[in-house]
Design an enzyme around this catalytic site. Structure first.
Site, PDB file in Angstrom:
ATOM      1  N   ASP A 112      -6.754   7.208   3.170  1.00 30.79           N
ATOM      2  CA  ASP A 112      -6.203   7.412   2.313  1.00 30.79           C
ATOM      3  C   ASP A 112      -5.517   6.295   0.787  1.00 30.79           C
ATOM      4  O   ASP A 112      -4.805   7.077   0.023  1.00 30.79           O
ATOM      5  CB  ASP A 112      -5.441   8.965   2.308  1.00 30.79           C
ATOM      6  N   HIS A 138      -5.453   3.918   8.296  1.00 29.13           N
ATOM      7  CA  HIS A 138      -5.986   5.577   7.666  1.00 29.13           C
ATOM      8  C   HIS A 138      -6.021   5.346   6.014  1.00 29.13           C
ATOM      9  O   HIS A 138      -6.913   3.827   5.065  1.00 29.13           O
ATOM     10  CB  HIS A 138      -4.459   5.267   6.714  1.00 29.13           C
TER      11      HIS A 138
HETATM   12  N1  GLY Z   1      -3.905   1.626   4.754  1.00 24.92           N
HETATM   13  C1  GLY Z   1      -3.271   1.257   3.263  1.00 24.92           C
HETATM   14  C2  GLY Z   1      -3.543   0.859   2.408  1.00 24.92           C
HETATM   15  O1  GLY Z   1      -3.728   0.010   1.986  1.00 24.92           O
HETATM   16  O2  GLY Z   1      -2.344   0.629   2.709  1.00 24.92           O
END
Ligand code: GLY
Length: 373
Positions: free
Chosen positions: A245, A243
């Protein structure tokens, strides 16, 4: 209020949004893709089953407070319909001991213009997660004649989709090498992506190539959105690239904050530099560790929800991040949210856009560099 599905980016004025719910959320049993997600020293290793009820109640209280804050700012808020996630699921290709939950709608729902698309996620436990959003999709479909209700090809998630033994005795150094070499747990057998790997900036969709999004997933997106330009970005400093974000977060046209431990490589910066976008290092998180039983890192500090070009919701204890936002000219609305983190992420993860004002802008007329597929 009239229902109109339309959102082209992460920062135009937010008018209608989905906020997740924590009910019945489970820690799923280990499977080929979730091995990827759980750090070796995590308190979640070896644990699975429904999350403790008091933690569900605390998370729901914070999610309800987020919904109330958004409503107080004139944003229409919808909520998913949780199902009993503590059920085993079976398809012709796999079985999973339980499902996951519907706290992070951002992971599964990708809104591009008048379309909301359910993503082909790589976790078997998340295969049926889209069902929690079906009542809302049906409602939008009935209310908005222009709404495009879409689903990417349902993946099979058989053994063919994962590299066997990928995580056996893997060290953090080895993880970092593999991120840099674009060597991830999923194969290229079928298109896979999580919606939260995609940063929407008008005509350009920037996808994080990582543990939850493969190259075929991005190729599918490019063919599905032929008027858009799909880009592949990756962040070699991230041992768990899942992800975009908590790594690369736009605040307004021309401005992105980047996790300083996961800088965008120089060769992938060209498109931003050439089009006068500024990339600044995000502030250091206040916390040294995530809350208990949390999948995510401390960098949820930068997982903020932008309400418009001048207003942003930030987790209330993240003083450094709030101070930085303030210096960058944003009005900051603080909101306690750490009790919701273990259920699937921060303020951006906990929401999915239905409508933002604005239209599909071309922020990157100079298509330079090597990010295009
Ligand atoms: N993948 C999102 C985080 O840094 O935990």
């Amino acid at each position: 209020m009239t229902i109109k599905v339309s959102s082209w980016n992460e920062f135009d004025p937010l008018k209608h949004v989905i906020v997740g719910r924590a009910d019945h959320t489970c820690i799923p049993p280990s499977e080929p893709a979730t091995e990827a997600k759980v750090p070796d020293d995590s308190d979640m290793r070896g644990m699975w089953g429904p999350r403790p009820l008091e933690t569900v109640e605390k998370a729901n209280a914070q999610l309800d407070a987020l919904a109330a804050l958004l409503e107080s700012r004139g944003v229409l808020v919808d909520r998913p319909t949780p199902i009993q996630w503590n059920q085993a699921v079976h398809t012709p290709d796999f079985s999973a001991g339980s499902m996951f939950g519907c706290m992070p709608p951002r992971d599964v729902l990708l809104t591009v213009g008048n379309e909301i698309l359910s993503a082909p996620m790589s976790f078997r436990c998340r295969y049926f997660e889209y069902l929690a959003y079906q009542p809302l999709m049906q409602h939008y479909f009935d209310a908005d004649p222009d709404f495009r209700w879409e689903q990417a090809p349902r993946p099979r998630l058989s053994e063919d989709s994962y590299k066997p033994g990928y995580f056996d005795e893997i060290t953090t150094d080895e993880r970092l090498k593999r991120t840099a070499n674009l060597d991830f747990v999923t194969t290229e057998y079928e298109p896979l992506f999580d919606a939260a790997d995609i940063m929407r900036l008008g005509k350009d969709l920037f996808c994080q190539h990582g543990l939850t999004t493969n190259r075929r997933g991005m190729q599918w997106l490019q063919r599905h959105f032929p008027d858009h330009r799909v880009h592949s970005v990756n962040f070699p400093g991230d041992p768990y690239p899942i992800h975009i974000d908590a790594t690369f977060v736009p605040l307004r046209p021309g401005l992105i904050i980047n996790n300083p431990n996961r800088p965008l490589p120089d060769d992938q910066r060209q498109i931003f530099n050439s089009n006068d976008w500024e990339i600044v290092d995000a502030a250091t998180p206040v916390h040294n560790s995530p809350p208990p039983l949390c999948y995510s890192s401390v960098w949820l500090s930068m997982n903020c929800l932008v309400l418009d070009h001048k207003t942003v919701i930030v987790e209330a204890s993240e003083k450094n991040q709030m101070e930085q936002m303030d210096k960058l000219g944003m009005e900051v609305l603080p909101l306690p949210f750490r009790d919701a983190y273990p259920f699937g992420g921060g303020l951006h993860c906990a929401t999915a856009d239905v409508r933002r004002e604005g239209s599909c802008e071309d922020y990157f007329p100079k298509q330079v560099g090597n990010t295009r597929l």
